[in-house]
Design a protein around this motif. Structure first.
Motif, short mmCIF file in Angstrom:
data_model
loop_
_atom_site.label_atom_id
_atom_site.label_comp_id
_atom_site.label_asym_id
_atom_site.label_seq_id
_atom_site.Cartn_x
_atom_site.Cartn_y
_atom_site.Cartn_z
N GLY A 59 -4.97 2.00 -0.68
CA GLY A 59 -5.18 0.95 0.44
C GLY A 59 -5.45 1.43 1.61
N ALA A 60 -4.95 2.77 1.89
CA ALA A 60 -5.19 3.20 3.38
C ALA A 60 -4.48 4.66 3.35
CB ALA A 60 -4.88 2.42 4.39
N SER A 99 -2.65 6.05 5.47
CA SER A 99 -1.59 5.80 5.95
C SER A 99 -0.34 5.50 5.01
CB SER A 99 -1.43 5.23 7.25
OG SER A 99 -1.78 4.07 6.90
N LYS A 100 -0.70 4.88 3.67
CA LYS A 100 0.21 4.25 2.89
C LYS A 100 0.34 5.17 1.94
CE LYS A 100 -1.19 -0.39 4.11
NZ LYS A 100 -1.94 -1.65 3.76
N ASN A 144 -5.89 3.01 -6.23
CA ASN A 144 -6.25 2.79 -4.66
C ASN A 144 -5.03 2.66 -3.97
OD1 ASN A 144 -7.28 1.69 -2.39
ND2 ASN A 144 -8.39 0.03 -3.38
N GLU A 189 -7.86 7.05 -0.98
CA GLU A 189 -7.45 6.27 0.16
C GLU A 189 -7.69 4.98 0.02
OE1 GLU A 189 -8.36 6.72 4.91
OE2 GLU A 189 -9.36 8.30 3.53
N GLY A 190 -8.96 4.62 -0.59
CA GLY A 190 -9.39 3.34 -0.36
C GLY A 190 -10.49 2.91 -1.38
#
Length: 52
Positions: A43-44, A46-47, A41, A9-10
């Motif tokens: 980045g979030a 939702s991405k 990664n 996720e991150g």
């Protein structure tokens, strides 16, 4: 070009897995790369779908 990709996720999750990989190597175990594993990664959360 990895055979297996772990989508994180991150940065926190990536850091944890890198630390675990370092720990394994210090204890004479194979690194992720030996098994064709790469860490991504996203980045979030939702991405993630957009990255794949």
């Amino acid at each position: 070009m990895a055979k297996k990709v772990v989508v994180c996720e991150g940065a926190t999750e990536v850091g944890f897995l890198r630390g675990f990989d370092d720990y394994q190597v210090e204890n004479k175990k194979d690194p992720f790369s030996f098994h064709g594993v790469a860490i991504l990664n996203a980045g979030a959360g939702s991405k993630v779908k957009k990255k794949l």
